[in-house]
Structure formats: structure tokens, C-alpha cells
Design a protein around this motif. Sequence first.
Motif, PDB file in Angstrom:
ATOM      1  N   HIS A  10       4.456  -3.712   4.607  1.00  0.00           N
ATOM      2  CA  HIS A  10       5.532  -3.133   3.791  1.00  0.00           C
ATOM      3  C   HIS A  10       5.451  -1.602   3.793  1.00  0.00           C
ATOM      4  O   HIS A  10       5.223  -0.978   2.757  1.00  0.00           O
ATOM      5  N   PRO A  11       5.678  -0.987   4.962  1.00  0.00           N
ATOM      6  CA  PRO A  11       5.534   0.469   5.066  1.00  0.00           C
ATOM      7  C   PRO A  11       6.637   1.221   4.335  1.00  0.00           C
ATOM      8  O   PRO A  11       7.744   0.715   4.166  1.00  0.00           O
ATOM      9  N   GLU A  12       6.292   2.425   3.887  1.00  0.00           N
ATOM     10  CA  GLU A  12       7.294   3.289   3.278  1.00  0.00           C
ATOM     11  C   GLU A  12       8.182   3.892   4.361  1.00  0.00           C
ATOM     12  O   GLU A  12       9.375   4.071   4.168  1.00  0.00           O
ATOM     13  N   VAL A  13       7.561   4.223   5.504  1.00  0.00           N
ATOM     14  CA  VAL A  13       8.280   4.853   6.614  1.00  0.00           C
ATOM     15  C   VAL A  13       7.916   4.130   7.907  1.00  0.00           C
ATOM     16  O   VAL A  13       6.759   3.780   8.129  1.00  0.00           O
ATOM     17  N   VAL A  14       8.929   3.918   8.750  1.00  0.00           N
ATOM     18  CA  VAL A  14       8.710   3.406  10.098  1.00  0.00           C
ATOM     19  C   VAL A  14       9.180   4.489  11.053  1.00  0.00           C
ATOM     20  O   VAL A  14      10.341   4.891  11.027  1.00  0.00           O
ATOM     21  N   LEU A  15       8.262   4.967  11.868  1.00  0.00           N
ATOM     22  CA  LEU A  15       8.532   6.005  12.861  1.00  0.00           C
ATOM     23  C   LEU A  15       8.567   5.305  14.210  1.00  0.00           C
ATOM     24  O   LEU A  15       7.539   4.818  14.681  1.00  0.00           O
TER      25      LEU A  15
ATOM     26  N   MET B 246       0.839  -1.178   0.000  1.00  0.00           N
ATOM     27  CA  MET B 246       0.000   0.000   0.000  1.00  0.00           C
ATOM     28  C   MET B 246       0.885   1.243   0.000  1.00  0.00           C
ATOM     29  O   MET B 246       1.846   1.321   0.735  1.00  0.00           O
ATOM     30  N   ALA B 247       0.561   2.201  -0.830  1.00  0.00           N
ATOM     31  CA  ALA B 247       1.350   3.429  -0.924  1.00  0.00           C
ATOM     32  C   ALA B 247       1.042   4.353   0.251  1.00  0.00           C
ATOM     33  O   ALA B 247      -0.034   4.311   0.826  1.00  0.00           O
ATOM     34  N   ASN B 248       2.014   5.205   0.571  1.00  0.00           N
ATOM     35  CA  ASN B 248       1.872   6.183   1.647  1.00  0.00           C
ATOM     36  C   ASN B 248       1.536   5.528   2.985  1.00  0.00           C
ATOM     37  O   ASN B 248       0.685   6.001   3.722  1.00  0.00           O
ATOM     38  N   THR B 249       2.218   4.443   3.285  1.00  0.00           N
ATOM     39  CA  THR B 249       1.972   3.713   4.526  1.00  0.00           C
ATOM     40  C   THR B 249       3.071   4.005   5.534  1.00  0.00           C
ATOM     41  O   THR B 249       4.249   3.912   5.215  1.00  0.00           O
ATOM     42  N   ILE B 250       2.638   4.342   6.734  1.00  0.00           N
ATOM     43  CA  ILE B 250       3.582   4.636   7.812  1.00  0.00           C
ATOM     44  C   ILE B 250       3.272   3.718   8.983  1.00  0.00           C
ATOM     45  O   ILE B 250       2.117   3.566   9.385  1.00  0.00           O
ATOM     46  N   LEU B 251       4.319   3.108   9.519  1.00  0.00           N
ATOM     47  CA  LEU B 251       4.198   2.260  10.699  1.00  0.00           C
ATOM     48  C   LEU B 251       4.770   3.039  11.879  1.00  0.00           C
ATOM     49  O   LEU B 251       5.919   3.486  11.830  1.00  0.00           O
ATOM     50  N   ILE B 252       3.962   3.224  12.907  1.00  0.00           N
ATOM     51  CA  ILE B 252       4.372   3.971  14.097  1.00  0.00           C
ATOM     52  C   ILE B 252       4.613   2.960  15.217  1.00  0.00           C
ATOM     53  O   ILE B 252       3.742   2.134  15.497  1.00  0.00           O
ATOM     54  N   VAL B 253       5.773   3.042  15.833  1.00  0.00           N
ATOM     55  CA  VAL B 253       6.105   2.147  16.945  1.00  0.00           C
ATOM     56  C   VAL B 253       6.312   3.027  18.175  1.00  0.00           C
ATOM     57  O   VAL B 253       7.352   3.678  18.318  1.00  0.00           O
ATOM     58  N   GLU B 254       5.303   3.056  19.035  1.00  0.00           N
ATOM     59  CA  GLU B 254       5.317   3.939  20.211  1.00  0.00           C
ATOM     60  C   GLU B 254       4.583   3.240  21.340  1.00  0.00           C
ATOM     61  O   GLU B 254       3.428   2.836  21.181  1.00  0.00           O
ATOM     62  N   ASP B 255       5.271   3.083  22.487  1.00  0.00           N
ATOM     63  CA  ASP B 255       4.643   2.412  23.619  1.00  0.00           C
ATOM     64  C   ASP B 255       3.753   3.335  24.439  1.00  0.00           C
ATOM     65  O   ASP B 255       2.945   2.867  25.232  1.00  0.00           O
ATOM     66  N   ASP B 256       3.842   4.641  24.266  1.00  0.00           N
ATOM     67  CA  ASP B 256       2.950   5.596  24.916  1.00  0.00           C
ATOM     68  C   ASP B 256       1.690   5.682  24.050  1.00  0.00           C
ATOM     69  O   ASP B 256       1.695   6.289  22.971  1.00  0.00           O
TER      70      ASP B 256
END
Length: 179
Positions: free
Chosen positions: A46-51, A1-11
Amino acid sequence: MANTILIVEDDEILGDNIRAYLERSGWSATLCESAEQAIAEAETLHPEVVLTDLRLPGMNGVELVRRMQKTDPDAKMIVMTGDSNVHHAVDAMKSGAFDYLTKPLVLAELKLVVDRAIDNRRLEQQVSFYQSREARDSSLDAMIGTSRPMQAMKAMIGQLLEAERHMADDNLPVVLING
């Protein structure tokens, strides 16, 4: 999927706020609470960005960057943390992170960094496409001709290519073929 961002945040509150902001900006964002969950999610997403946050339960953000570089080297990794220690930033960048943000996050800055990461990823994909197309179009099979001299030249080039495969990258000879 295009423009996909994965956010990894425990808060959870911060993670939800980041996800909502990115979705309002037009991206598809998925939130994970741990690095292990993010790795599993990235296999299908398959994210474009992992934050990712630097400090996570279990595996930390720098280790996540290292693991993601092996499994999905095209994903741009952005590390964020409340700790402004320069050594953490250096470790993250050495591990393959695209950028590093400190908390509290400025959402406009986050948007700029994500935009830049996505633009960089797309530029790298375009360069890779054109390099592979050029390599495909410049193979020996693309050479036209079946005469005996042409076959001899193709054989000689084949031998040079085979010898080149066994040489160190810094030892490659310059070859001029003329005819």
C-alpha cells in the motif's frame, strides 16, 4: 507503512540508484522490475507513491497507472520516461498520474515531486476525514428531541433524503427547514 514508495523500473542500475537516493532521503523504497510485479507488491505494501517507468516489459506505465487507480486510488502515481513525447505525458496524466518526469532524472527534482505527491495525498486524506466526520455528525440520529413535531420533521427530512438519492446530481433542489 508510512512514507512508502514503490519504484517500477526495468533498468536495474537506475532502479537501484533511485531506491538508494529515496532511502537516504528517509523513505522506505521497494524496487520492482515489471508492472505485474508492482501490482502484486502494492496489494501488501500500500505505497503512498508509485514511481514508474513508462516503457516496461509486458504492461506499460500508463496501463499500470490505470490499474493502480482502480485498486489503490490513494496512491500517487509519477511516470518517468526517456521519451520526451508530449503525447505520452498527456496519456499518463489523463490516466490519473500525479506528475510526469523525463530522464535523465534530476534527483533534486525527483525529491520535490515525491514530496509534493506525499503532501497532496495527506491533504486529500485530511479533507476526506473531515468530510466523513461532518457527514457522520450531521445525520438524523444526531438531532435531539423525541416530541411529536420533532419526529414529524425527522420523517420529512428522511423522505427528502430518500428522494434526493434518486435524483441526478445536477437536479438537486434547495430545501429550507425552519421551525
